[in-house]
Design an enzyme around this catalytic site. Structure first.
Site, PDB file in Angstrom:
ATOM      1  N   TYR A   1       0.078  -4.367 -32.241  1.00 48.11           N
ATOM      2  CA  TYR A   1       1.382  -3.974 -32.125  1.00 48.11           C
ATOM      3  C   TYR A   1       2.201  -5.526 -32.336  1.00 48.11           C
ATOM      4  O   TYR A   1       2.034  -6.307 -31.633  1.00 48.11           O
ATOM      5  CB  TYR A   1       1.952  -3.307 -31.088  1.00 48.11           C
ATOM      6  CG  TYR A   1       1.493  -1.790 -31.243  1.00 48.11           C
ATOM      7  CD1 TYR A   1       2.008  -1.115 -32.361  1.00 48.11           C
ATOM      8  CD2 TYR A   1       0.734  -0.840 -30.329  1.00 48.11           C
ATOM      9  CE1 TYR A   1       1.697   0.277 -32.655  1.00 48.11           C
ATOM     10  CE2 TYR A   1       0.486   0.035 -30.546  1.00 48.11           C
ATOM     11  CZ  TYR A   1       0.989   0.814 -31.688  1.00 48.11           C
ATOM     12  OH  TYR A   1       0.836   2.249 -31.820  1.00 48.11           O
TER      13      TYR A   1
ATOM     14  N   LYS B   1      -5.908   6.502   1.512  1.00 49.05           N
ATOM     15  CA  LYS B   1      -4.938   6.978   1.032  1.00 49.05           C
ATOM     16  C   LYS B   1      -4.845   6.559  -0.603  1.00 49.05           C
ATOM     17  O   LYS B   1      -5.673   5.636  -1.071  1.00 49.05           O
ATOM     18  CB  LYS B   1      -3.489   6.084   1.510  1.00 49.05           C
ATOM     19  CG  LYS B   1      -3.538   4.760   1.743  1.00 49.05           C
ATOM     20  CD  LYS B   1      -2.438   4.157   2.392  1.00 49.05           C
ATOM     21  CE  LYS B   1      -2.315   2.645   2.487  1.00 49.05           C
ATOM     22  NZ  LYS B   1      -1.282   1.995   2.908  1.00 49.05           N
TER      23      LYS B   1
END
Length: 826
Positions: free
Chosen positions: A721, A493
Site C-alpha cells: 500500500y 490477566k
C-alpha cells in the site's frame, strides 16, 4: 519385574516407620502426583529440589490411595496417614537412583547407553524403529535422560526384554558418575559435543571427559572420529584402555568410512565403506542433523551384525520423532492432543498423563491405533492397555486397527472400533465429538494425520506456540529467589499476557501457586468454569459483575470508598449470610493510579471492622519503577510507606493479613520486601528485567507463520500500500499471512521490523497490511509454506519491542485472539 518393600528398604538403607505394609510388592515408582495410575503397588519418592518439594504432595497422594512413601522428612501429623508406611532416608533422589541401579543388576542383556549434546533422543528412537521387529526393546520414554529420568527409565526393564536403550544427559560435572551406575551400559554411543550447558564446565574438553564417564565399564563404544576432542580423549585416557571401539568418519580411516552424500528434494543417499565393501542407505530426510543421526544408527546396526540390505530397507521408512505433545483447538469446542507418530505402552502412559492434566472438559476420549511390534501376544498386551485406560479415567475409547478391534471385549469403557483409519474417516461426522478433550495416539503407518485434519479446528496459518515446560521453569526460577514461606500470586490477566488464560492457570494450579490475579471478573468466571479452584483476585471489579463474583468465589480488589460501598450494597441486596467474603485492599504509595491514600486509612479500618461480611485477605500496592535502578530511592520510599500503612491496618484486626508489593522485577531487585506474598507477572512468561536474569529464563511464546507466496520483484518496482516499499535492486519477496489485525504493529513497516526464515533475517518490505505483510528473502533459499518466525528464541520479543519503540508487555498482549494458541509440553 517387581520388588518387595522389605528388599527395597534394605537397598536404600531406609528407616521404616508407620503402618506395617511389609508384604507389599512394588511395581511402580512415582515422583509426580499427576502420573498416578496404580496406587496399591506404587512407591512415591518425595524428591526435594531447589525449587520444588515432593513432601508437599504427601497428603494428596495418600488420599488417592498411595501407602508407601520414601521421604527425607517425616510428616508432622502422622494421624493423617494411619495406613501409610514411610521409608526415611537422607536423600530421596539418591535412594531412587540406588533402587534403580539395584534393579538394573537383575538383568544380563545388552544395554546401549547414549549421550552427547544433541541427537540423543532421535538416535534412541530411530534405533527402536530399526530393531523393534526382531528385538523386545526397553527404552527411555521421550527424553528421560536426567538424574530423575534415567532411573525411572531403567525401572521399566522386565524379563521379556532382550535389549535396553537408555539416554543420559548431564548439565554439570560429576552427574554422569551417578547415571553410569544406574544404566551400566554394555554398548556406548556418543553423538556429538555442542554448546549446551557450556557455562557449567571449565572447557569443552572437561565436558567431553564428563560425558565419556558413561562408558568406563562398557564393552564397546561407537563414536565419530571427526569430533577430535572425543577421539583424543578415548585414545589417551587410560580408563578406556580396554574399551573396544567402532568408529565412523567422513574424512579419517574408520570402521565405517562415509563417502558421497547425495540430497534430493525429499531424501538423502549416504554411501559408505565397511569391511572393504561399498554400501549405501537412503533416508527420508535432507537436514544435516538427521543425516548424522542416521549414520550413528547405521554404525550401531552394523556392529550388532545386521545385514546392510536389511538396514537399508528399514532406513527408508524412518519416521520423524515427535519431541513434544501439542494441545490444539478442535471442532465443537473440543481440545486436541496430537501424538500420532508412534504408539507403544510407555509413550501411551505419558500421553495419558498429559491428557489428565487438561481440566477444561470432563469428558476425555482416546483415539488409539494398534500397538505394533510390542513382542507380546495381543491378549496380554491389550489387557494391560485396558487396565491403563481404566485407571487413567478415560471416558471413551475409539480403537483403530485389526489387533485392537479383535480385543474389544477387554475394554469396559464406552468404546467403538474400526478396522482401519479409512473406515473411521468414511463414517466420520462432526457430531461424533463435542465439548471433550481428544488424545490422538497412533502408530505412523495408520496415518492419523488425516484424523487430526478433520477434528482440528480450521486454523489461521499464523499460530502462537506456548511452551508449558518453560512456564514451569520460569516459575521455579523465581521461586528459588523467595523465602520458603513467601507465597506467589501469578498474574493471568489480559489472557495471560496473550498466552491463553486457562491453559496457563491449569499448570500453575498444579504447581501449587497460591493465588491467581485477573483483570476482570469475566476472566475469573471463565477459569472457574474450566475447573480452576484456587483463589482468584479480580483487580478491576465492576459493579455489574459483583453478584457473579460472589457466586464464583472470586475475590475483589477494593481500591476506593466508591468500590467498597457498591460491593457492600451488593452483599446487602443478596442477603449474604455465609462466610465473610475475602477482599484485597489496594493502597496508593506513589504510583498514583488506584488505591487508598494514607489519610483514608482510618476511615477504611472503621468501615471494614463494622462489616461482618468482609474479611481482609491481603493488602497490596504497586511499585512504579522497580525495574529501573535510577528510581531505586523512590522504590524504597514506596516500600517503607507501604509497610507503615499496612501495619496501621493490621493492628486493628485479630486475623492474619498478607502484604504484597513486589512484582517480577521487584522479586529479584528488592528481596527484603517479599513480605508474605509476591506477584509474578511478565517474568513468568520469560521476560527478564536484566540481561543476567534473561539468561536464566526460558522463552515461552513463539509467534510463527508461513510463506503464502514468493514473487520476484525487479529493481525500482514498489511493494504494498501507498507504494512505500521500493526495490533498490532485483529482489525476491515472500508474502506471509500476518498483519496488524493479528497484532503485528504497523510501526514495523518498511524495514523497521524483521522476521526469521531458515535462521536468517528477512526485513519487512512496504507497509504492514491488515492480514498480511511482505518480507525480503532475496538471500534466503526459501520455499512457499516454509516456516517464518515473527518472534521467539531466534528473535526475542524484547528485540521486537525495541524495534516498535514499546515494551514487551504490549507486544505479547497485542497478539490477536484470532491467532490460534498451540500449547506443548516436552
Amino acid at each position: 519385574m517387581s520388588h518387595p518393600v522389605s528388599t527395597i528398604s534394605s537397598v536404600i538403607n531406609a528407616t521404616v516407620s508407620g503402618h506395617d505394609n511389609t508384604n507389599t510388592v512394588i511395581k511402580h515408582l512415582l515422583i509426580d502426583s499427576r502420573k498416578l495410575s496404580n496406587a496399591e503397588t506404587s512407591l512415591f519418592f518425595a524428591i526435594k529440589g531447589e525449587r520444588h518439594d515432593g513432601h508437599a504432595y504427601l497428603i494428596d497422594l495418600y488420599e488417592k490411595g498411595i501407602r508407601h512413601f520414601v521421604v527425607s522428612i517425616l510428616p508432622k501429623n502422622n494421624l493423617q496417614f494411619t495406613n501409610a508406611t514411610f521409608y526415611l532416608v537422607n536423600d530421596t533422589l539418591l535412594a531412587l537412583q540406588q533402587l534403580c541401579a539395584f534393579h538394573r543388576k537383575q538383568f544380563n542383556i545388552p544395554v546401549i547407553g547414549i549421550t552427547g549434546s544433541n541427537g540423543k533422543t532421535i538416535v534412541k528412537e530411530w534405533l527402536y524403529q530399526l530393531m523393534r521387529e526382531d528385538k523386545n526393546i526397553v527404552r527411555s520414554p521421550k527424553s528421560f535422560n536426567s538424574q530423575v529420568g534415567v532411573p525411572l527409565s531403567v525401572w521399566q526393564m522386565a524379563e521379556e526384554n532382550n535389549i535396553g536403550i537408555f539416554e543420559a544427559g548431564i548439565s554439570k560435572p560429576e552427574e554422569m558418575d551417578l547415571l553410569e551406575a544406574i544404566i551400566q551400559p554394555t554398548i556406548g554411543l556418543i553423538t556429538n559435543i555442542g554448546q549446551a550447558h557450556n557455562e557449567n564446565f571449565e572447557s569443552q574438553k572437561q565436558k567431553v571427559q564428563e560425558k565419556l564417564k558413561l562408558f568406563v565399564h562398557a564393552e564397546l563404544l561407537i563414536y565419530c572420529k571427526d569430533y577430535l576432542l572425543v577421539h583424543d580423549e578415548i585414545s589417551s585416557n587410560k580408563a578406556f584402555r580396554n574399551l573396544k571401539v567402532f568408529s565412523w568418519s567422513r574424512k579419517l580411516r574408520a570402521d565405517l568410512l562415509i563417502g558421497r552424500i547425495t540430497k534430493s528434494t525429499a531424501d538423502t543417499e549416504i554411501q559408505g565403506v565397511y569391511k572393504n565393501d561399498f554400501i549405501r542407505i537412503t533416508i527420508p530426510f535432507i537436514d544435516e542433523a538427521s543425516i548424522e543421526n542416521a549414520i550413528q544408527c547405521w554404525a550401531m546396526l552394523l556392529y550388532l551384525g545386521y545385514e546392510n540390505s536389511l538396514i537399508a530397507q528399514r532406513m527408508r521408512f524412518l519416521s520423524p520423532i515427535a519431541m513434544r505433545l501439542e494441545l490444539k483447538e478442535g471442532i465443537n469446542n473440543c481440545s486436541i492432543i496430537n501424538d500420532s507418530y508412534n504408539s507403544d505402552l510407555g509413550s501411551l502412559a505419558i500421553a495419558l498423563d498429559f491428557l489428565n492434566q487438561q481440566k477444561q472438559h470432563p469428558k476425555k476420549t482416546l483415539i488409539l491405533s494398534d500397538i505394533l511390534q510390542s513382542g507380546r501376544n495381543e491378549e496380554t498386551l491389550y489387557k494391560e492397555v485396558a487396565e491403563l485406560i481404566h485407571k487413567k479415567g478415560i471416558s471413551r475409547l475409539i480403537g483403530i486397527g485389526e489387533g485392537i478391534s479383535n480385543q474389544m471385549n477387554q475394554f469396559d469403557t464406552e468404546k467403538v472400533f474400526f478396522r482401519s483409519t479409512e473406515e473411521f474417516l468414511k463414517q466420520f461426522n462432526n457430531s461424533l465429538f463435542r465439548d471433550e478433550t481428544i488424545l490422538l495416539k497412533g502408530a505412523r503407518t495408520f496415518g492419523f494425520e488425516a484424523i487430526s485434519k478433520v477434528i482440528q479446528q480450521k486454523a489461521h496459518e499464523t499460530i502462537l506456540e506456548i511452551n508449558l515446560n518453560a512456564i514451569v521453569h520460569n516459575l521455579n526460577y523465581f521461586r528459588s529467589k523467595l523465602k520458603p514461606d513467601t507465597k506467589i500470586m501469578a498474574m493471568v490477566k489480559a489472557f495471560s499476557y496473550g498466552s491463553g488464560s486457562f491453559e496457563i492457570a491449569n499448570i500453575l494450579q498444579f504447581h501449587r501457586v497460591d493465588f491467581l490475579a485477573v483483570a476482570y471478573a469475566d476472566e475469573g468466571i471463565e477459569l472457574r468454569k474450566a475447573g480452576i479452584t484456587m483463589p482468584i483476585m479480580v483487580m478491576n471489579p465492576e459493579e455489574q459483575s459483583y453478584d457473579a463474583m460472589i457466586q464464583y468465589s472470586l475475590e475483589p480488589e477494593i481500591y476506593s470508598f466508591r468500590v467498597l460501598s457498591l460491593f457492600e450494597d451488593t452483599l446487602k441486596r443478596s442477603e449474604h449470610n455465609a462466610e465473610p467474603i475475602p477482599i484485597h485492599l489496594k493502597l496508593d504509595t506513589g504510583m498514583h493510579r488506584l488505591g487508598f491514600d494514607e489519610d483514608e486509612i482510618n476511615e477504611l479500618i472503621v468501615r471494614i471492622k463494622n462489616n461482618k461480611y468482609l474479611i481482609i485477605k491481603s493488602v497490596f500496592s504497586h511499585l512504579a519503577a522497580s525495574d529501573e535502578s535510577e528510581h531505586d530511592d523512590f522504590t524504597l520510599i514506596q516500600i517503607k510507606k507501604f509497610n507503615a500503612m499496612c501495619e496501621k491496618i493490621k493492628t486493628h484486626f485479630t486475623y492474619p493479613i498478607m502484604k504484597h508489593i513486589l512484582n517480577s522485577a521487584g522479586i529479584t531487585r528488592f528481596p527484603d520486601a517479599q513480605f508474605e506474598m509476591v506477584r509474578l507477572g511478565i517474568g513468568l512468561y520469560g521476560i527478564g528485567t536484566s540481561t543476567n536474569e534473561q539468561k536464566n529464563l526460558q522463552n515461552v511464546s513463539t509467534l510463527k507463520t508461513s510463506i503464502s507466496q514468493i514473487k520476484n520483484i525487479a529493481a525500482h518496482e514498489t511493494i504494498g500500500y501507498s507504494r512505500k516499499g521500493v526495490a533498490k535492486r532485483d529482489i525476491q519477496i515472500a508474502t506471509v499471512p500476518i498483519g496488524y489485525a493479528d497484532g503485528l504493529s504497523r510501526k514495523l513497516s518498511n524495514g523497521k521490523g524483521k522476521m526469521i526464515v531458515k535462521g536468517k533475517v528477512a526485513p519487512i518490505v512496504g507497509n504492514v497490511c491488515m492480514d498480511m505483510c511482505m518480507i525480503d528473502i532475496t538471500d534466503i533459499n526459501a520455499n512457499e509454506n516454509d516456516e517464518v518466525i515473527v518472534f521467539g528464541e531466534a528473535y526475542p520479543i524484547t528485540e521486537v519491542a525495541k524495534d516498535v519503540g514499546t515494551i514487551a508487555y504490549e507486544i505479547l498482549t497485542n497478539v490477536s485472539r484470532r491467532v490460534k494458541r498451540v500449547y506443548y509440553q516436552e
